[in-house]
Scaffold this active site. Structure first.
Site, short mmCIF file in Angstrom:
data_model
loop_
_atom_site.label_atom_id
_atom_site.label_comp_id
_atom_site.label_asym_id
_atom_site.label_seq_id
_atom_site.Cartn_x
_atom_site.Cartn_y
_atom_site.Cartn_z
N THR A 1 -1.70 5.71 2.08
CA THR A 1 -2.93 4.94 2.10
C THR A 1 -2.97 4.05 3.32
O THR A 1 -1.99 3.39 3.66
CB THR A 1 -3.04 4.08 0.83
N LEU B 1 0.86 -1.17 0.00
CA LEU B 1 0.00 0.00 0.00
C LEU B 1 0.90 1.23 0.00
O LEU B 1 1.96 1.24 0.62
CB LEU B 1 -0.89 0.03 1.25
N ASP B 2 0.47 2.28 -0.68
CA ASP B 2 1.20 3.54 -0.64
C ASP B 2 1.38 4.00 0.80
O ASP B 2 0.54 3.71 1.67
CB ASP B 2 0.44 4.64 -1.40
N ARG B 3 2.42 4.76 1.04
CA ARG B 3 2.66 5.28 2.39
C ARG B 3 1.48 6.09 2.90
O ARG B 3 1.13 6.02 4.09
CB ARG B 3 3.92 6.17 2.38
#
Length: 293
Positions: free
Chosen positions: A135, A131-133
């Site tokens: 998100t 997951l993106d930082r």
């Protein structure tokens, strides 16, 4: 790939450096400076078999050496990582906003992987996806090296059903639900991913499920920043997004500001377990914008 000759230390594995060939001390000094030179002279660099590299070691091109990196100064991310499920094969957590999945760039110790390895005492823990930082939400890890490929393959082949929730403005003229398809390209060194002409490689079902701007996003592919790009393309960028539609410059001071998280949550994942065949479903307990989901 052969396992690293050094164990995980403080939740972080050793760095692997692929050599161009020749005298190792000279090469590491030229490429990485005095710090790398000091590590060689201190006996802190090892070859693939675990032998200590010294000032006379010469290795051929393509060889690898291993060493522990010096950790950068990092702003602590002041949020817990609740464990949703743990068994002998997987650990599923509810990742907070602002915490990267795994080490990259300036984020090393303050990542979900390193913190969980330390907290759970699982040195072989590895993410099955990312997951993106910015998100938050459901993130799955495998507990042992030999299991990693089976679960990563599920995500790579699109066999995991993912559901996200997001908050954004409401455009009365936007016909929803709709399926957004585009060709998304993320180039190295560029903060934003972009849509380009060509065969679509990204697809998202977008549904408005609340009049106050709560959306359900169902990605059918997994391109970098896909949901953020697609929402911005519809004219309703996700609340708190510092990249889409426009990049908001960030200073070092901003790294300690946790007051305005991106309003994007990986709410649910579902899949058939590759080892047991059983259907598995994991749901986040987090909130977006103070509203319980």
């Amino acid at each position: 790939m052969k396992a690293a000759p050094l164990p995980v230390r403080d939740g972080l594995g050793p760095a692997r450096v692929r050599l161009r060939g020749g005298a190792v001390l000279a090469e590491l000094s030229a490429r990485f400076g005095a710090t790398a030179r000091a590590k060689v002279l201190a006996g802190e660099v090892f070859d693939a078999d675990g032998a200590v590299i010294d000032d006379a070691t010469v290795l051929p091109s393509g060889s690898s050496v291993y060493l522990y990196r010096d950790l950068p100064d990092e702003v602590p991310v002041p949020f817990d990582i609740p464990v949703l499920h743990q068994d002998g094969n997987v650990v599923v957590v509810d990742k907070p906003h602002f915490l990267a999945t795994m080490p990259r760039g300036r984020h090393v110790a303050q990542t979900a992987l390193v913190r969980l390895r330390r907290d759970l005492g699982l040195p072989e823990l590895s993410p099955a996806h990312r997951l993106d930082r910015l998100t938050a939400g459901v993130l799955l890890f495998t507990t042992r090296r030999e299991l990693r490929g089976s679960y990563q393959t599920l995500f790579a082949r699109g066999l995991v059903h993912k559901t996200y929730l997001a908050r954004a403005a409401v455009d009365p003229g936007l016909a929803l639900p709709c399926v957004v398809r585009s060709r998304i390209v993320k180039r190295r060194g560029h903060l934003q991913a972009v849509c380009e002409p060509g065969v679509p490689n990204a697809e998202t079902l977008v549904e408005l499920i609340s009049r106050d701007g709560l959306y359900r996003l169902t990605p059918r592919t997994g391109r970098t920043h896909q949901l953020r790009v697609h929402m911005a393309s519809l004219g309703v960028p996700i609340v708190g997004d510092p990249l889409y539609p426009n990049v908001i410059p960030m200073s070092d001071q901003d790294l300690g500001d946790f007051s305005a998280p991106l309003q994007l949550l990986a709410q649910r994942i579902e899949f058939d377990d590759p080892l047991t065949g059983s259907h598995r479903e994991f749901v986040s307990c987090r909130q977006l914008g103070g509203v319980s989901l």
